[in-house]
Design a protein around this motif. Structure first.
Motif, PDB file in Angstrom:
ATOM      1  N   TYR A   1     -18.841  12.133  16.356  1.00  0.00           N
ATOM      2  CA  TYR A   1     -18.480  13.306  15.557  1.00  0.00           C
ATOM      3  C   TYR A   1     -18.166  12.923  14.113  1.00  0.00           C
ATOM      4  O   TYR A   1     -17.660  11.837  13.838  1.00  0.00           O
TER       5      TYR A   1
ATOM      6  N   GLU B   1     -17.534   2.344  15.707  1.00  0.00           N
ATOM      7  CA  GLU B   1     -17.635   3.458  14.763  1.00  0.00           C
ATOM      8  C   GLU B   1     -18.615   3.155  13.636  1.00  0.00           C
ATOM      9  O   GLU B   1     -19.351   4.029  13.184  1.00  0.00           O
TER      10      GLU B   1
ATOM     11  N   THR C   1     -10.147  12.820  15.133  1.00  0.00           N
ATOM     12  CA  THR C   1      -9.096  13.629  15.747  1.00  0.00           C
ATOM     13  C   THR C   1      -7.793  13.415  14.979  1.00  0.00           C
ATOM     14  O   THR C   1      -7.619  12.404  14.283  1.00  0.00           O
TER      15      THR C   1
ATOM     16  N   GLU D   1      -6.114  10.223  16.010  1.00  0.00           N
ATOM     17  CA  GLU D   1      -6.659   9.008  15.402  1.00  0.00           C
ATOM     18  C   GLU D   1      -6.103   8.803  14.001  1.00  0.00           C
ATOM     19  O   GLU D   1      -5.769   7.674  13.612  1.00  0.00           O
TER      20      GLU D   1
ATOM     21  N   GLU E   1     -12.527   6.210  17.330  1.00  0.00           N
ATOM     22  CA  GLU E   1     -13.537   6.190  18.388  1.00  0.00           C
ATOM     23  C   GLU E   1     -14.351   7.470  18.453  1.00  0.00           C
ATOM     24  O   GLU E   1     -15.557   7.450  18.730  1.00  0.00           O
ATOM     25  N   SER E   2     -13.720   8.616  18.183  1.00  0.00           N
ATOM     26  CA  SER E   2     -14.457   9.879  18.270  1.00  0.00           C
ATOM     27  C   SER E   2     -15.559   9.974  17.223  1.00  0.00           C
ATOM     28  O   SER E   2     -16.538  10.699  17.404  1.00  0.00           O
TER      29      SER E   2
END
Length: 614
Positions: free
Chosen positions: A419, A446, A423, A426, A414-415
């Motif tokens: 970005y 994503e 993470t 993740e 999701e990040s």
């Protein structure tokens, strides 16, 4: 089940010397000098006619007869020391390789390049990748980038976009397959009848900040939406809501508190800020419990979904994923409809598990579906968050035991919507899904609307490869006890043959398992066993190759069958070598559900071959 006392295990086409595996074992592995003392029953007059010619030749081949229940530890040495060479046959093989290379067969060029690398067979990725296609990756060039990064299936979310837009994406996928030799399958995902927001007035997204007040309404607007206004598709929404309720958007990506109700309008305050997407799912929570009320009476497949399903059938997609499945009857109804509308082409029906109804009827839903998707985003809005990991593991395990592919979806990276790097949490989440041996991993926002879709796919691929390699290096062999699932005698025979073939491949350290299948069923049974080596599945149907591209460890090939397993094995091996995807010395285990004119279907299923490529 009573089977023949031995399974025939022999080299295709050139078999001439038999080794009794248990005779070797009885001699403590010291019987290598006695090759040929006990001959296999070839059961093939053509092979017997060559016996006198082969008795003085040196061919790169060996034969092995094993009891169904086990394998002697010296078999690999027997096979290796049994390699011989014959000049005349070698010339014939070279001629056949050239002929087959000119004729060719179909395989995903990305897989072909992967198999040509150092380590070849063993380096092939087992976990399949699904990417949702959206504005960030819908053009031909963008899809090519995703394809080159390793996606197996392109998912189209029917919550977004028009049929014209989806048709263009499907055409782009097919153009890539034709022009680049890819094997990308297409899946459409229905919207479902749960409560959804509208289309945001045409905007691709909106952001709700902490403390902002937004109006959720069932009113219709002829012009642009007023600022901070969101439409809801459920007419009874305002009646169901109470002041103080928590409104959860898109599985928890944004949260609101209900402040007041004014006619058809519900005024809310944002308590958890985030991105609002068109047609996002909505859930109401009251005093810590999900509010079901009228929502539970909505049909699984809405009128819009039926229109989208008709579109999907007309476009010839490979899979249809059904949202918010409540019972097995939902899947049965859709499968009957699809079969009637598309009798000449099989379309897989995937059940999405994303609410309490799905979990209550999980076993029955899995049994009647062609696969399952663990939609963790919505699932996390219907059950306590801390239960999601254990529920995911239980679903993956149940699907494998019932021989159905399973996709782990939602918020894997999701990040990376914003970005360029994930993470660590993740990456750990992806690693856990790979360790559980889910068939496929899926990206949603994503890839569909994120800033780094190609990088997100590459992260999935790299982490999957590394975790699979780690599992093999650490010899973390699977210990799952697989129950018998077959009903008929023929299916039961196929199941036992595949179980034994996987065991033989693991014990011999085989480079690959070859399976020749018309419908893909034996390929799925082999995949269910999660063997250490990849499974090369040969079939005559492009439709079946696409369907098999969702199965763990399967490398699908389109291949024109010959009359028997020996001929298929000989010719497919020659093709692989001619294309540089295999080399001399590769050890393969081969099984088949392809009948010949001289053998019944059951008879051919009782055959396993071990073959060293020469």
């Amino acid at each position: 089940m009573k089977m023949a006392s031995t399974l025939r295990v022999y080299n295709a086409g050139w078999l001439f010397r038999g080794i009794d595996a248990f005779a070797l074992a009885d001699r403590g592995g010291k019987g290598n000098s006695s090759f040929g003392e006990r001959r296999c029953n070839l059961g093939n007059s053509k092979l017997r006619r060559h016996a006198s010619a082969l008795s003085h030749t040196r061919e790169r081949t060996a034969a092995l007869v094993v009891e169904c229940g086990g394998l002697a530890p010296t078999v690999r040495n027997a096979i290796e020391t049994g390699k011989e060479k014959h000049t005349g046959l070698g010339e014939e093989v070279s001629r056949l390789e050239r002929t087959m290379a000119e004729r060719g067969f179909e395989v995903d060029t990305r897989v072909e390049n992967e198999l040509k690398t150092v380590g070849g067979f063993r380096n092939a990725r087992r976990t399949k990748l699904v990417a949702t296609i959206g504005p960030a990756c819908c053009s031909y060039e963008q899809l090519d980038e995703l394809a080159s990064s390793g996606i197996n299936i392109a998912r189209l979310n029917m919550c977004h976009g028009t049929h014209e837009w989806h048709r263009q994406v499907i055409e782009n996928c097919r153009r890539l397959n034709a022009a680049k030799g890819y094997g990308i399958a297409v899946m459409i995902d229905t919207e479902g009848s749960e409560i959804h927001m509208g289309d945001l007035g045409g905007a691709s997204s909106a952001r709700a900040e902490d403390g902002e007040e937004w109006c959720f309404t069932v009113r219709k607007f002829n012009g642009p939406l007023p600022a901070y206004t969101l439409q809801v598709n459920y007419e009874g929404f305002a009646e169901d809501v109470q002041v103080g309720d928590e409104l959860v958007v898109d599985g928890g990506m944004v949260r609101f508190e209900v402040l007041e109700k004014v006619g058809p309008d519900v005024q809310c305050k944002c308590t958890d800020p985030g991105i609002l997407l068109p047609c996002a799912n909505l859930n109401l929570w009251r005093d810590g419990f999900l509010v079901r009320k009228k929502n539970v009476t909505l049909p699984t497949i809405s009128s819009k979904d039926w229109v989208d399903i008709d579109f999907s059938i007309s476009e010839g997609v490979d899979f249809i994923a059904v949202s918010f499945v409540k019972s097995p009857e939902d899947i049965k109804h859709l499968k009957s409809y699809v079969s009637a509308r598309s009798p000449d082409r099989s379309i897989g029906v995937i059940a999405k598990v994303e609410d309490g109804d799905s979990l209550r009827n999980l076993d029955g839903i899995i049994r009647v579906s062609d696969g399952v998707m663990v939609a963790r985003g919505n699932l996390g809005a219907h059950i306590p968050l801390e239960q999601v990991p254990s529920v995911q593991e239980a679903i993956v395990d149940a699907c494998r035991k019932l021989n159905k592919p399973v996709i782990v979806a939602s918020q894997l990276l999701e990040s990376m919507v914003e970005y360029p790097t994930p993470t660590r949490a993740e990456v750990a989440d992806i690693s856990n899904a790979v360790r559980q041996q889910a068939d496929a991993l899926m990206l949603s926002g994503e890839s569909a609307m994120g800033l780094h879709p190609k990088k997100a796919v590459e992260v999935l691929r790299i982490v999957s490869l590394r975790m699979e390699q780690w599992g093999r290096e650490e010899t973390h062999h699977d210990k799952v006890s697989l129950p018998e699932i077959s009903q008929s005698d023929t299916a039961r025979t196929s199941e036992q043959i595949c179980n034994v073939a996987a065991q033989i491949a693991n014990k011999l350290g085989a480079d690959a398992i070859f399976v020749y299948t018309r419908r893909g069923y034996m390929a799925s049974l082999l995949s269910r066993n999660r063997p250490d080596c990849p499974i090369f599945a040969f079939t005559e149907s492009t439709n079946v190759t696409r369907r098999m591209d969702l199965l763990w460890g399967i490398v699908p090939f389109k291949f024109d069958f010959r009359k028997d397993l020996e001929s298929n094995l000989l010719q497919s091996s020659a093709l692989l070598k001619a294309r540089g995807m295999a080399s001399s010395g590769n050890l393969v285990v081969a099984v088949s559900d392809v009948s010949s004119s001289s053998q019944s279907e059951i008879g051919i299923l009782q055959s396993i071959q071990v073959h060293v490529l020469s």
